[in-house]
Design an enzyme around this catalytic site. Structure first.
Site, mmCIF file in Angstrom:
data_model
loop_
_atom_site.group_PDB
_atom_site.id
_atom_site.type_symbol
_atom_site.label_atom_id
_atom_site.label_comp_id
_atom_site.label_asym_id
_atom_site.label_seq_id
_atom_site.Cartn_x
_atom_site.Cartn_y
_atom_site.Cartn_z
ATOM 1 N N ASP A 66 0.954 -1.080 -0.252
ATOM 2 C CA ASP A 66 0.384 0.254 0.028
ATOM 3 C C ASP A 66 0.822 1.797 0.302
ATOM 4 O O ASP A 66 1.789 1.370 1.088
ATOM 5 C CB ASP A 66 -1.300 -0.153 1.157
ATOM 6 C CG ASP A 66 -2.121 1.530 1.375
ATOM 7 O OD1 ASP A 66 -2.797 0.995 0.994
ATOM 8 O OD2 ASP A 66 -1.384 2.054 2.299
ATOM 9 N N TYR A 71 2.726 9.978 -0.765
ATOM 10 C CA TYR A 71 3.807 9.570 0.293
ATOM 11 C C TYR A 71 4.789 10.021 0.292
ATOM 12 O O TYR A 71 5.842 9.613 -1.130
ATOM 13 C CB TYR A 71 3.096 8.456 0.516
ATOM 14 C CG TYR A 71 2.027 7.973 1.042
ATOM 15 C CD1 TYR A 71 1.563 8.917 1.573
ATOM 16 C CD2 TYR A 71 1.763 6.922 1.461
ATOM 17 C CE1 TYR A 71 -0.229 7.884 2.334
ATOM 18 C CE2 TYR A 71 0.837 5.863 2.002
ATOM 19 C CZ TYR A 71 -0.324 6.470 2.958
ATOM 20 O OH TYR A 71 -2.096 6.225 3.309
ATOM 21 N N SER A 225 -3.249 2.967 10.326
ATOM 22 C CA SER A 225 -2.878 3.231 11.369
ATOM 23 C C SER A 225 -4.151 2.277 12.832
ATOM 24 O O SER A 225 -4.658 2.276 13.625
ATOM 25 C CB SER A 225 -3.848 4.138 12.059
ATOM 26 O OG SER A 225 -2.920 4.731 12.974
ATOM 27 N N PRO A 226 -3.726 0.420 12.516
ATOM 28 C CA PRO A 226 -3.751 -0.219 13.119
ATOM 29 C C PRO A 226 -3.028 -0.081 15.095
ATOM 30 O O PRO A 226 -3.878 -0.581 15.634
ATOM 31 C CB PRO A 226 -3.940 -1.486 13.478
ATOM 32 C CG PRO A 226 -2.745 -1.561 12.301
ATOM 33 C CD PRO A 226 -3.000 -0.065 11.770
ATOM 34 N N LYS A 235 5.282 3.088 23.268
ATOM 35 C CA LYS A 235 6.194 3.063 22.730
ATOM 36 C C LYS A 235 5.856 4.761 23.487
ATOM 37 O O LYS A 235 7.926 4.988 23.609
ATOM 38 C CB LYS A 235 7.295 3.405 21.864
ATOM 39 C CG LYS A 235 6.566 4.603 20.576
ATOM 40 C CD LYS A 235 7.608 3.654 19.113
ATOM 41 C CE LYS A 235 6.804 3.939 18.225
ATOM 42 N NZ LYS A 235 7.563 4.714 17.510
ATOM 43 N N THR A 307 9.414 1.686 10.535
ATOM 44 C CA THR A 307 10.890 2.310 10.176
ATOM 45 C C THR A 307 11.279 1.399 10.330
ATOM 46 O O THR A 307 12.926 1.182 10.586
ATOM 47 C CB THR A 307 10.668 3.300 10.519
ATOM 48 O OG1 THR A 307 10.468 3.209 11.954
ATOM 49 C CG2 THR A 307 10.047 4.384 10.492
ATOM 50 N N GLN A 311 9.992 -3.556 14.599
ATOM 51 C CA GLN A 311 8.692 -3.286 14.101
ATOM 52 C C GLN A 311 8.208 -4.313 13.839
ATOM 53 O O GLN A 311 6.727 -4.652 13.924
ATOM 54 C CB GLN A 311 8.474 -1.795 13.872
ATOM 55 C CG GLN A 311 9.215 -0.712 14.783
ATOM 56 C CD GLN A 311 9.586 0.283 14.356
ATOM 57 O OE1 GLN A 311 9.223 0.293 13.644
ATOM 58 N NE2 GLN A 311 9.044 1.668 15.735
#
Length: 380
Positions: A66, A71, A225-226, A235, A307, A311
């Protein structure tokens, strides 16, 4: 949504493919979001790190990418196009991208959802992605001006020209999606296959209209944005001056973008409940939050971004475990959205007044009741 697995043995979540909406398009349960590909916005990944994240996702069996035309000022699409071309993956991956936002300040026709802008935008995306076609092309955001008739006719023309294969609507009112789908059905246009919407333990408002809309019309629901821009990753911490922690949510704090406005007392209570559940089942908070979203009713695919490699590893492991029912209930209770008018009329107690208290197996009633919705992913 149907599930297609490679074989009968137990396999990793990315190696199970799902038919998106009413299409024949087979996609991974977790889509790789690439809004973090590029450092042009002050956060994100430089090219080498982005390539490592892309390769890891692909090597684990993922096939759903996606992105969007603006972006990181177009660099996300450029990187995706280059990475796909270098590995000769074009026929193996499903690429979703979007149009709507204006990259030409001062030009009133440089953005929005008009036929003029769509025709211009698709050519730019095709060039940056180094491809002849886009698998799934999204209207990025409703512009309050352009009628769905114009949008659907334009997108249908692009399908006929072979420049796009399927149509999606992102961040639109539910009435607009419904109207667009009705126009497509009535006029024989390519229908809307997918909605892309924000959804997480923090933001559950799509349950009120969009989930039932998708279930009723066969439109798949792809969510972004889950992790609530990282709030649910663990964090960040609340402080008197705002949010403590490093990342996109901190960088965007105080901006006009409501998607990053997460610093509320309610949200920190949800984070606290999530932390307790994560400790109970010995899983990372991010993995638990993603697991909860991916297994909610009507959800077709979940966009995950990263990033840093750790993660992504946590994200991709999010479907490798089950959350016990009582702990799911704890998360639901902590995050239950408010039910303003008219939605309060669709909850079980009010609906019982219509049936005289008798239990009636009427499908729409389950749309509005978080109690009656089963934890069953779309198509299972």
């Amino acid at each position: 949504m149907l599930i297609l697995s490679l074989n009968k043995k137990t396999i990793m979540s990315l190696e199970k493919y799902y038919v998106l909406g009413k299409t024949g398009l087979r996609v991974s349960r977790l889509a790789l979001g690439t809004m973090t590909f590029g450092e042009d916005w002050g956060w994100g990944s430089e090219k080498k790190a982005a390539k490592a994240i892309f390769d890891y996702y692909i090597d684990k069996g993922g096939n759903f990418i996606d992105t969007a035309d603006l972006y990181t000022d177009g660099n996300s699409e450029k990187m995706v196009g280059e990475f796909v071309k270098d590995r000769k993956l074009r026929e193996k991956v499903v690429i979703a991208t979007k149009f709507s936002y204006n990259g030409d300040p001062g030009n009133p026709n440089g953005g929005g959802n008009s036929r003029k802008h769509i025709v211009h935008a698709v050519e730019g995306s095709l060039k940056r992605l180094q491809t002849d076609y886009i698998d799934l092309y999204f209207l990025h955001t409703y512009d309050l001006l352009t009628k769905p008739e114009e949008v659907m006719r334009t997108l249908d023309d692009l399908v006929k020209q072979g420049k796009i294969l399927h149509i999606g609507l992102s961040d639109c009112p539910s009435w607009y999606v419904s109207r667009a789908q009705t126009i497509a059905e009535y006029r024989g246009f390519e229908p809307v296959s997918t909605m892309q919407l924000e959804y997480s333990l923090v933001e559950r408002n799509i349950e009120k209209e969009f989930i039932p809309l998708g279930q009723e019309t066969g439109i798949g629901t792809m969510v972004w944005s889950p992790l609530a821009s990282g709030l649910l990753s663990g964090k960040y911490k609340p402080s008197e001056s705002g949010i403590e922690g490093e990342g996109r949510l901190k960088t965007m704090e105080g901006s006009d973008n409501k998607a990053f406005d997460k610093n509320t007392e309610r949200n920190w209570k949800i984070v606290s409940a999530l932390e307790e559940v994560a400790k109970e089942i010995e899983q990372p908070m991010a993995s638990v939050a993603l697991n909860w979203v991916a297994n909610r009713p009507g959800i077709s695919s979940v966009i995950v971004g990263a990033t840093k490699m750790h993660q992504l590893e946590e994200n991709l492991a999010s479907l490798d475990f089950d959350i016990p029912h009582d702990l799911k209930q704890k998360l639901k209770d902590a995050s239950k959205p408010s039910m303003e008018f008219p939605y309060s009329f669709f909850e079980p107690k009010m609906q019982a007044m219509l049936t005289g208290g008798a239990k009636v197996g009427h499908k729409p009633a389950s749309y509005w009741s978080d109690v009656s919705l089963e934890e069953k992913p779309a198509g299972v």
